[in-house]
Scaffold this motif. Structure first.
Motif, mmCIF file in Angstrom:
data_model
loop_
_atom_site.group_PDB
_atom_site.id
_atom_site.type_symbol
_atom_site.label_atom_id
_atom_site.label_comp_id
_atom_site.label_asym_id
_atom_site.label_seq_id
_atom_site.Cartn_x
_atom_site.Cartn_y
_atom_site.Cartn_z
ATOM 1 N N ALA A 1 45.162 41.922 51.569
ATOM 2 C CA ALA A 1 43.642 42.179 51.566
ATOM 3 C C ALA A 1 42.952 41.875 50.122
ATOM 4 O O ALA A 1 41.836 42.416 50.168
ATOM 5 N N GLY A 2 43.693 41.306 49.492
ATOM 6 C CA GLY A 2 42.875 40.832 48.068
ATOM 7 C C GLY A 2 43.818 40.518 47.093
ATOM 8 O O GLY A 2 45.109 41.157 47.197
ATOM 9 N N ASN B 1 40.041 48.311 49.447
ATOM 10 C CA ASN B 1 38.869 47.724 49.396
ATOM 11 C C ASN B 1 38.410 47.977 50.982
ATOM 12 O O ASN B 1 39.314 48.693 51.769
ATOM 13 N N GLU B 2 37.589 47.201 51.347
ATOM 14 C CA GLU B 2 37.036 47.616 52.726
ATOM 15 C C GLU B 2 38.153 47.075 53.918
ATOM 16 O O GLU B 2 38.133 47.593 54.909
ATOM 17 N N THR B 3 38.652 45.884 53.325
ATOM 18 C CA THR B 3 39.752 45.212 54.160
ATOM 19 C C THR B 3 41.073 46.150 54.422
ATOM 20 O O THR B 3 41.437 46.367 55.577
ATOM 21 N N THR B 4 41.283 47.005 53.312
ATOM 22 C CA THR B 4 42.228 48.064 53.416
ATOM 23 C C THR B 4 41.877 48.970 54.547
ATOM 24 O O THR B 4 42.953 49.523 55.496
ATOM 25 N N PRO C 1 45.630 47.005 47.455
ATOM 26 C CA PRO C 1 44.781 46.820 48.833
ATOM 27 C C PRO C 1 45.559 46.345 49.805
ATOM 28 O O PRO C 1 45.239 46.496 50.886
ATOM 29 N N ASN C 2 46.680 45.775 49.545
ATOM 30 C CA ASN C 2 47.576 45.354 50.832
ATOM 31 C C ASN C 2 48.113 46.156 51.595
ATOM 32 O O ASN C 2 48.532 47.281 51.242
ATOM 33 N N GLU D 1 43.188 37.708 54.046
ATOM 34 C CA GLU D 1 43.380 36.447 53.271
ATOM 35 C C GLU D 1 44.607 35.474 53.839
ATOM 36 O O GLU D 1 44.592 34.530 54.285
ATOM 37 N N THR D 2 45.654 36.342 54.151
ATOM 38 C CA THR D 2 46.769 35.973 54.676
ATOM 39 C C THR D 2 47.813 37.073 55.098
ATOM 40 O O THR D 2 47.474 38.109 54.642
#
Ligand code: 2P0
Length: 323
Positions: A178-179, A253-256, A281-282, A306-307
């Motif tokens: 996520a970053g 972060n927001e993806t987390t 953040p992952n 991202e992946t």
């Protein structure tokens, strides 16, 4: 006598987190932890004895940065002080991770290094002693020596022990990146700040004791839903403690946040998947091996990811070749 050895070790992700230290000098964890070693997160390390008067350290094909090099030199010094290593070494270590996005590379890195040094040592080092020695490099590395599902208890000089062998574990993880920016605050620094300033530190330690016991029981009875529920709650409790430090540390972060929500949505669609998050953040989704493909699809389609990749249970550290 062996003068050159190549080894491999797998990083691990904790189901019950190690967060906080009792003693920094001896690197004693304040919480007992339980982890799963993962096959996609592998480090390979070549260590060669040298006649030179200094150690040389190369990581991922480049000279190590000053802080990392110093940490590794201090670690080599500890082996020399204990008369487990004489002379100096050349280290060349590479992470074969799908991406270098702040995953637990100190676990596999120090587990690989300790394993290589034990092969070069004149002393016969037992596996439990090796796990203790790896712990001095990095707490989580003690668990990567053992592999599979491993537990690192608290105590005056703890070693990790095997709970379930890798080939007997019926779940794995989907890792969502996520970053990839380097960590703002290292785990080491953040643990210190938590202990000295988080109003929830004591509550975290107490909860962690309960979670550790409950996780051991759930693993024993192969109760996957309980394993996942405890792991998710334990990770969120650790982050609660971290968020409350002064000044505050926010690893997410927001993806987390979107991924934490995704775990809930996936469950409401009938797939048992649970989120766990380390000091970054992952997000790792814990699910049965048979569900990894379905979970990967959902995770990969989440905006901001991202992946994402699948990681299955892996064994302990191992020697690949020597001469
Ligand atoms: C863990 N982490 O149990 C926890 C969860 C990060 C979050 O172990 O200071 O790099 O080298 O002993 O092992 C990260 O801490 O810390 C860690 P040191 P380490 O996996």
């Amino acid at each position: 006598m062996i003068r050159r050895v190549r080894v491999r070790a797998y990083a691990n992700i904790a189901l019950i987190k190690y967060w906080g230290k009792l003693d920094e000098q001896k690197n004693l964890p304040a919480t007992a932890s339980i982890s799963l070693a993962l096959d996609s997160l592998v480090t390979e390390t070549l260590v060669t004895k040298t006649k030179e008067k200094r150690d040389r350290i190369e990581l991922d094909g480049k000279s190590a940065d000053r802080t990392t090099a110093q940490r590794i030199r201090d670690y080599l010094e500890l082996w020399r002080e204990r008369k487990l290593l004489d002379g100096h070494v050349r280290i060349s270590s590479a992470n074969k991770f799908p991406t270098a996005a702040g995953l637990a590379s100190s676990a596999s890195g120090f587990a690989a290094l300790a394993t290589a040094l034990s092969e070069l040592s004149k002393t016969n080092i037992a596996r439990s002693t090796l796990s203790r020695l790896a712990r001095f490099g990095s707490g989580s590395a003690a668990r990567s020596i053992v592999g599979g599902i491993a537990a690192l208890p608290t105590g005056s000089d703890p070693a990790a022990k095997m709970i379930i062998e890798a080939d007997q574990v019926d779940f794995g993880m989907v890792v969502a990146i996520a970053g990839d920016s380097a960590k703002k605050v290292s785990s080491r620094e953040a643990m210190k700040l938590c202990k000295t300033s988080s109003p929830y530190f004591k509550a975290w330690i107490d909860q962690s004791k309960r979670d550790y016991k409950a996780m051991l029981a759930a693993l024993k009875s192969s109760d996957f839903n309980t394993i996942g529920e405890i792991a998710e709650a334990n990770a969120l409790a650790m982050h609660g403690c971290i968020l409350a430090t002064r000044p505050s540390i926010v690893y997410w972060n927001e993806t987390t946040l979107a991924l934490i929500e995704l775990a809930r949505m996936i469950r409401s669609d009938g797939i048992a998947a649970y989120a766990t998050i380390d000091a970054g953040p992952n997000v790792c989704f814990i699910c049965k091996l048979t569900e990894l493909g379905r979970v990967l699809k959902r995770v990969s389609n989440t905006p901001g990811v991202e992946t994402a990749f699948i990681a299955k249970p892996a064994g302990g550290s191992e020697v690949i070749e020597w001469e």
